[in-house]
Design a protein around this motif. Structure first.
Motif, PDB file in Angstrom:
ATOM      1  N   ILE A 131       2.233   1.840  -3.423  1.00 15.48           N
ATOM      2  CA  ILE A 131       1.268   2.398  -4.381  1.00 15.48           C
ATOM      3  C   ILE A 131       1.030   3.880  -4.090  1.00 15.48           C
ATOM      4  CG2 ILE A 131      -1.127   2.270  -5.156  1.00 15.48           C
ATOM      5  CD1 ILE A 131      -0.979  -0.743  -4.655  1.00 15.48           C
ATOM      6  N   LEU A 142      -9.149   3.365  -3.096  1.00 25.92           N
ATOM      7  CA  LEU A 142      -8.559   2.775  -4.293  1.00 25.92           C
ATOM      8  C   LEU A 142      -8.702   1.258  -4.239  1.00 25.92           C
ATOM      9  CD1 LEU A 142      -5.321   4.862  -4.840  1.00 25.92           C
ATOM     10  CD2 LEU A 142      -7.446   4.944  -6.125  1.00 25.92           C
ATOM     11  N   ILE A 143      -7.758   0.601  -3.554  1.00 23.95           N
ATOM     12  CA  ILE A 143      -7.847  -0.852  -3.413  1.00 23.95           C
ATOM     13  C   ILE A 143      -7.929  -1.147  -1.923  1.00 23.95           C
ATOM     14  CG2 ILE A 143      -6.830  -3.028  -4.207  1.00 23.95           C
ATOM     15  CD1 ILE A 143      -4.690  -1.041  -5.560  1.00 23.95           C
ATOM     16  N   GLY A 144      -8.891  -1.910  -1.504  1.00 21.73           N
ATOM     17  CA  GLY A 144      -8.998  -2.281  -0.107  1.00 21.73           C
ATOM     18  C   GLY A 144      -9.095  -1.055   0.783  1.00 21.73           C
ATOM     19  N   ASN A 199       0.825  -1.211   0.000  1.00 22.50           N
ATOM     20  CA  ASN A 199       0.000   0.000   0.000  1.00 22.50           C
ATOM     21  C   ASN A 199       0.851   1.249   0.000  1.00 22.50           C
ATOM     22  OD1 ASN A 199      -2.227  -1.521  -0.001  1.00 22.50           O
ATOM     23  ND2 ASN A 199      -2.784  -1.203   2.151  1.00 22.50           N
TER      24      ASN A 199
END
Lengths: 306, 324
Positions: free
Chosen positions: A6, A133-135, A3
């Motif tokens: 990113i 975004l993701i998770g 994370n």
């Protein structure tokens, strides 16, 4: 860890598109006009101050952004006419000195007009807040909007440079200036256009970054040097080089600052790793530049030296 | 690129007289300071002497080798930090400080110079600027020496075990002695075979190669010499201010050094010294006049570049030749 990676990659991309907006103008001014312009960083600063003023006057970020464009164009044209134009036929040394003088004048002028304390620009409501975004990963919408705006400008420049008549002239000018003027192109008008375009792009970068930074007189300086590194890495006169160079520099810089100390922890004690990492991280992009120049003195996409 | 022809021998000696006149004025400064009872005069004078050394060192490569280095302030910083670093380990002697400063600078100049000299023109300017900033950021993040804020020096350097430099007048005369010694050295370098090759490289590198001389080695050597000389100026500055900070190596400082060289006249060492004197006095005078002196200085710079491209010595030459 993924994370964080990113997040930092996105931060790097955001810095990268900003650098690209500034470097695009700078590389064209170098490549086509053969003028070294130290004052390009202050244009970025002027953009931020312009939007701070206009957004304050109109009460709207978007109206402020709209008003910023003609003002930036005017600033670019005035600077070109008064300072840059007499320098075309001069040595690089003279250009360095005169534009260095211009930096002093604008920095001090901004202090006189807007005062020495930093200004802030409110973030537009439409783009405030974060999205998932993701998770569990959240990222501010505004920063994503900056990346999108930068990519849109890059795409627009690509179309203009590769598929329009003006773009053809720009490419021809970057390759062989004298030949373009011999072929009957009004080179003076082309120069004004190039400089004004660069000024508007730099001001645009300053304007869109204003809501997430404090607007002050030093902001042009740090960016100027980074932009130089970008232009040198990408190759003078190449927009494509500026784009790749900007992303490369920004991502190496951002990731190096975060992950340098973490990686060094594998080989030394945590305290020493943190210290060394903090010292080495700001030097990374210069080492990158040196390495690229060692292999290709003309930069990644620069013209071969004759 | 820098189109000043090699000065004729007759005019060179006129320049030498001008340099001697400047040195004589400097030598008289402590007397004036004593008479007017102005202790700051000596400190200002020492600062001017330090910048005169730096500007002269820059002129050696800028004027004679056409290498526009925009990162020369880094060497001022190396000189200043050499004093701070050695002081922190208990080494206080001026000679050792200078030796250390010169060593770091030689290494840095050799490495960055070798890379920068692979390019020319605009690239060279931007790359030297970038390397200068690299050094700047290194010292900004050097938290052991105060980082961004810098660090005060506990005392000035000692001279062969004595505290003589604590006296402003002694420091001033040491600085003046160094300026004269380095000026002599630089004049000898320029007049030597090495200097001729350097000038030849400035005028036409291709021809120099054609007659069998590789410009790169000569240019790099000059670059290293210039960096080392500049670091000596940094040692003096640190002693004058009794303080070191990364501000010594800010890119504005590099710009100011170029301003001094061009203001005085490129490619004759005397001009750089005169340029340093005039530029610093002008700065101080404008700063008294208004807090926005940078605005006026910027206007002055642009006007100077556009209307008097050959600086003070160029203007003197024109007067001497009876034109204008």
């Amino acid at each position: 860890m993924t994370n964080l990676f990113i997040l930092q990659l996105l931060n790097g991309a955001q810095l990268g598109v900003l650098l690209f907006l500034i470097a695009a103008g700078l590389t064209l001014v170098f490549g086509i006009m053969d003028v070294i312009n130290l004052a390009h960083g202050v244009l970025y600063m002027i953009g931020a101050y312009l939007i701070a003023t206009f957004a304050g006057l109109t009460g709207s970020f978007w109206l402020g952004l709209l008003l910023m464009f003609p003002a930036a164009l005017a600033v670019g044209l005035v600077i070109e006419r008064l300072v840059i134009r007499p320098l075309y036929a001069r040595s690089h040394l003279d250009q360095v000195l005169a534009t260095f003088g211009l930096v002093m004048i604008v920095n001090e002028g901004v202090k006189i007009i807007w005062g020495p304390s930093p200004l802030s620009v409110p973030m537009p409501d439409l783009l405030s807040g974060s999205i998932a975004l993701i998770g569990p990963l959240q990222y501010p919408v505004y920063r994503l909007a900056i990346i999108a705006a930068g990519l849109a400008v890059a795409a627009g420049l690509y179309v203009v440079i590769n598929h329009t008549r003006i773009g053809m002239l720009l490419r021809a000018g970057a390759t062989n200036r004298d030949m373009v003027s011999v072929l009957g192109v009004n080179i003076r008008r082309l120069y004004s256009l190039v400089f004004a375009l660069g000024a508007v792009l730099a001001c645009f970068a300053g304007a869109i970054v204003a809501p997430i930074l404090s607007v002050d007189t030093g902001m042009g300086e740090s960016v100027l040097i980074l932009t130089f590194v970008v232009v040198v890495i990408g190759g003078i006169g190449s927009i494509r080089g500026a784009f790749l160079g900007a992303l490369l520099v920004a991502i190496v810089d951002t990731l190096g600052k975060t992950f340098g100390p973490i990686l060094l922890r594998f080989v030394m004690e945590p305290a020493a790793a943190g210290q060394t990492g903090r010292m080495l991280a700001p030097m990374l992009i210069y080492i990158l530049m040196a390495a690229i120049l060692f292999a290709r003195p003309q930069g990644l996409f620069g013209p071969k030296p004759s | 690129m820098i189109g000043t022809a090699t000065p004729a021998p007759a005019r060179l000696s006129a320049r030498l007289w001008l340099a001697l006149l400047i040195f004589a004025c400097f030598a008289a400064l402590p007397v004036i300071a004593a008479v007017t009872d102005d202790p700051f005069l000596l400190l200002i004078g020492t600062r001017i002497l330090a910048y005169a050394i730096a500007a002269m060192a820059l002129d050696l490569i800028l004027g004679y080798g056409a290498m526009v280095s925009f990162g020369h302030a880094a060497y001022l910083g190396f000189g200043a930090y050499a004093v701070a670093i050695l002081n922190s380990v208990g080494v206080t002697d001026l000679v050792l400080h200078i030796a250390f400063a010169v060593t770091i600078s030689a290494v840095f100049a050799a490495i960055t110079g070798a890379i920068s000299l692979r390019t020319r023109g605009v690239y060279f300017i931007m790359i030297t600027l970038a390397f200068g900033q690299m050094a700047y950021f290194f010292f900004v993040s050097l938290s052991a020496f105060g980082g961004d804020d810098g660090t005060p020096l506990p005392a000035r350097s000692t001279l062969f075990g004595s505290q003589a430099l604590e006296d402003d007048r002694t420091l001033f005369y040491v600085a003046l002695g160094l300026l004269i010694a380095l000026f002599t050295l630089a004049t000898r370098i320029v007049g030597s075979r090495f200097g001729r090759v350097l000038i030849g490289t400035r005028e036409n590198p291709v021809r120099m190669e054609a007659i069998g001389l590789a410009p790169f080695r000569y240019q790099l050597t000059a670059f290293v010499i210039s960096g080392c000389m500049t670091s000596i100026a940094g040692v003096i500055l640190a002693n004058q201010a009794e303080f070191v900070s990364p501000a010594f190596m800010n890119w504005h400082r590099s710009g100011e050094l170029i301003v001094m060289v061009v203001l005085g006249g490129v490619g004759n060492l005397t001009g750089a010294i005169g340029g340093a004197v005039v530029a610093l006095l002008l700065e101080d005078w404008l700063a008294v006049l208004t807090e926005h002196w940078r605005l006026l200085f910027g206007v002055f710079l642009i006007v100077m570049v556009l209307y008097s491209p050959h600086g003070i010595t160029g203007a003197l030459d024109r007067i001497a030749r009876g034109r204008r």
